[in-house]
Design an enzyme around this catalytic site. Structure first.
Site, short mmCIF file in Angstrom:
data_model
loop_
_atom_site.label_atom_id
_atom_site.label_comp_id
_atom_site.label_asym_id
_atom_site.label_seq_id
_atom_site.Cartn_x
_atom_site.Cartn_y
_atom_site.Cartn_z
N ALA A 1 0.91 -1.33 -0.17
CA ALA A 1 0.05 0.01 -0.07
C ALA A 1 0.75 1.32 -0.08
O ALA A 1 1.94 1.14 0.41
CB ALA A 1 -0.88 -0.13 1.20
N GLY B 1 0.51 -4.82 0.84
CA GLY B 1 -0.85 -4.85 0.12
C GLY B 1 -0.52 -5.49 -1.34
O GLY B 1 -1.54 -6.00 -1.97
N GLU C 1 -1.17 -9.05 -0.66
CA GLU C 1 -2.67 -9.14 -0.40
C GLU C 1 -3.38 -8.97 -1.78
O GLU C 1 -4.19 -9.77 -1.93
CB GLU C 1 -2.87 -8.28 0.49
N GLU D 1 4.66 -5.38 7.06
CA GLU D 1 3.95 -3.98 7.83
C GLU D 1 4.47 -4.02 9.05
O GLU D 1 4.41 -2.80 9.61
CB GLU D 1 2.46 -4.48 7.83
N1 CO8 Z 1 4.56 3.10 -0.63
C1 CO8 Z 1 5.13 4.25 -1.38
N2 CO8 Z 1 6.14 4.39 -1.94
C2 CO8 Z 1 6.82 3.19 -1.98
C3 CO8 Z 1 6.49 1.96 -1.50
C4 CO8 Z 1 5.24 2.11 -0.87
N3 CO8 Z 1 4.77 0.90 -0.29
N4 CO8 Z 1 7.47 1.17 -2.06
C5 CO8 Z 1 8.52 1.70 -2.66
N5 CO8 Z 1 8.11 3.14 -2.74
C6 CO8 Z 1 8.77 4.05 -3.60
C7 CO8 Z 1 10.11 4.47 -2.65
O1 CO8 Z 1 9.80 5.23 -1.72
C8 CO8 Z 1 11.12 5.11 -3.80
O2 CO8 Z 1 10.47 6.28 -4.25
P1 CO8 Z 1 11.72 7.52 -4.26
O3 CO8 Z 1 12.34 7.17 -5.69
O4 CO8 Z 1 10.56 8.73 -4.70
O5 CO8 Z 1 12.53 7.65 -3.20
C9 CO8 Z 1 10.73 4.16 -4.92
O6 CO8 Z 1 9.35 3.58 -4.68
C10 CO8 Z 1 11.67 3.03 -5.02
O7 CO8 Z 1 11.72 2.19 -3.97
P2 CO8 Z 1 13.29 2.07 -3.35
O8 CO8 Z 1 14.39 3.19 -3.42
O9 CO8 Z 1 12.93 1.90 -1.69
O10 CO8 Z 1 13.75 0.83 -4.01
P3 CO8 Z 1 14.62 -0.65 -3.46
O11 CO8 Z 1 14.90 -1.40 -4.78
O12 CO8 Z 1 15.82 0.16 -2.82
O13 CO8 Z 1 13.87 -1.29 -2.46
C11 CO8 Z 1 11.62 -2.35 -1.49
C12 CO8 Z 1 12.55 -2.08 -2.73
C13 CO8 Z 1 12.51 -3.23 -0.67
C14 CO8 Z 1 10.46 -2.80 -1.96
C15 CO8 Z 1 11.73 -1.12 -0.67
O14 CO8 Z 1 10.87 0.06 -1.68
C16 CO8 Z 1 10.52 -1.09 0.29
O15 CO8 Z 1 10.92 -1.77 1.55
N6 CO8 Z 1 9.18 -0.63 0.25
C17 CO8 Z 1 8.02 -0.59 1.05
C18 CO8 Z 1 7.64 -2.12 1.16
C19 CO8 Z 1 6.60 -2.22 2.38
O16 CO8 Z 1 6.98 -2.18 3.65
N7 CO8 Z 1 5.43 -2.55 1.77
C20 CO8 Z 1 4.21 -2.54 2.74
C21 CO8 Z 1 3.39 -1.38 2.83
S1 CO8 Z 1 2.09 -1.17 4.01
C22 CO8 Z 1 0.97 -2.09 3.67
O17 CO8 Z 1 0.92 -2.63 2.21
C23 CO8 Z 1 -0.19 -2.04 4.43
C24 CO8 Z 1 -1.38 -2.49 3.88
C25 CO8 Z 1 -2.70 -2.61 4.85
C26 CO8 Z 1 -3.10 -1.37 5.28
C27 CO8 Z 1 -4.51 -1.61 5.81
C28 CO8 Z 1 -5.04 -0.18 6.51
C29 CO8 Z 1 -6.64 -0.52 6.78
#
Ligand code: CO8
Length: 257
Positions: free
Chosen positions: A65, A108, A111, A131
């Site tokens: 997400a 997400g 999911e 998460e």
């Molecule tokens: N949301 C927003 N932006 C993201 C996300 C995300 N989930 N994942 C990556 N991005 C963005 C980064 O911020 C980055 O943006 P920018 O270039 O502007 O800085 C761009 O995508 C590229 O990402 P990275 O530079 O981090 O790329 P890497 O190759 O170094 O790393 C990863 C890749 C390992 C996937 C890393 O991006 C990461 O850890 N991402 C987050 C993963 C995560 O934590 N996902 C879970 C999110 S929470 C969720 O899904 C909860 C859902 C349920 C909520 C329900 C509420 C009711």
């Protein structure tokens, strides 16, 4: 219909949805999820489509997400807007849906893949529910679907540590139907979808509905449901055609009737 965050195409009898926020690794914001829901609804009501494929990019199916969109939200706000209730609507669609997953399917993203009926994974795929590292927990069905797909022990370990699992581990655990070389992923998914779309559309939808019962009800109730559906398909022309074609040693030609 025009979309900002996804690409939508049809390939013969197959609907293809490509998540398209490459700069954010296809992070699922609300607008994107609403678009996926709209595209699926369109395919569900299009008699010409028999199966849907959802895919992302080579690097990411979806990295979760959209954290940026969520970060400052308050409890009253997300409760009132029922954040991610759109996931329930996505999962309720009736046509079979294949997730073709390459790269990250996290949070997400994992999911969303699990809301689909079949997950095909590229050998590069990585699944996880990280998460907990953000101080939250899965909120679009992850705790429930992951536990059902791979069992409690492994679901607990993944959700409590936030570690990712690769394609092979995901296949062994039962999350993934098949692993495909990354370069062949989309072709393979489209071929699989075309095979499904060549079957009787109503019978494929009924089959999906019957298998989904396995997660929702007791064995006895599920078997009863399956038997009623099995009896009911004898009211279709497609059952007559399918069995007649076998006896006549020719391929069946279903009319979705
Ligand atoms: N949301 C927003 N932006 C993201 C996300 C995300 N989930 N994942 C990556 N991005 C963005 C980064 O911020 C980055 O943006 P920018 O270039 O502007 O800085 C761009 O995508 C590229 O990402 P990275 O530079 O981090 O790329 P890497 O190759 O170094 O790393 C990863 C890749 C390992 C996937 C890393 O991006 C990461 O850890 N991402 C987050 C993963 C995560 O934590 N996902 C879970 C999110 S929470 C969720 O899904 C909860 C859902 C349920 C909520 C329900 C509420 C009711």
């Amino acid at each position: 219909m025009s979309y900002d965050h996804i690409l939508v195409e049809t390939r013969d009898r197959v609907g293809l949805i490509t998540l398209n926020r490459p700069k954010a690794l296809n992070a699922l914001n609300q607008a994107l999820l609403r678009e996926v829901e709209q595209a699926l609804s369109g395919f569900d009501t299009d008699e010409g489509i028999g199966c849907v494929v959802i895919t992302g990019s080579e690097k990411a199916f979806a990295a979760g997400a959209d954290i940026v969109e969520m970060a400052d939200k308050t409890y009253p706000a997300i409760y009132t807007e029922d954040l991610f209730a759109v996931g329930d609507r996505i999962a309720r669609h009736r046509l079979p849906v294949i997730a073709a997953v390459s790269g990250f399917a996290l949070g997400g993203g994992c999911e969303l893949a699990m809301m689909c009926d079949i997950i095909l994974a590229a050998d590069t795929a990585k699944f996880g529910q990280p998460e907990i590292k953000l101080g939250v927990l899965p909120g679009i069905g992850g705790t429930q679907r992951l536990a059902r797909a791979i069992g409690k022990a492994k679901a607990m370990e993944l959700c409590l540590t936030g570690r990712m699992m690769g394609a092979e581990e995901a296949e062994r655990a039962g999350l993934v139907a098949r692993i495909v070389p990354a370069a062949d992923l989309l072709d393979d998914a489209l071929k699989t979808a075309a095979t499904i779309a060549s079957m009787s559309r109503p019978v494929a939808m009924l089959t999906k509905e019957a298998i989904d019962r396995a997660d929702e009800t007791s064995l006895a109730e599920g078997v009863r449901f399956e038997r009623r559906v099995f009896h009911a398909v004898f009211a279709t022309e497609d059952q007559k055609e399918g069995m007649k074609a076998f006896v006549e040693k020719r391929p069946a030609s279903f009319r979705n009737a």
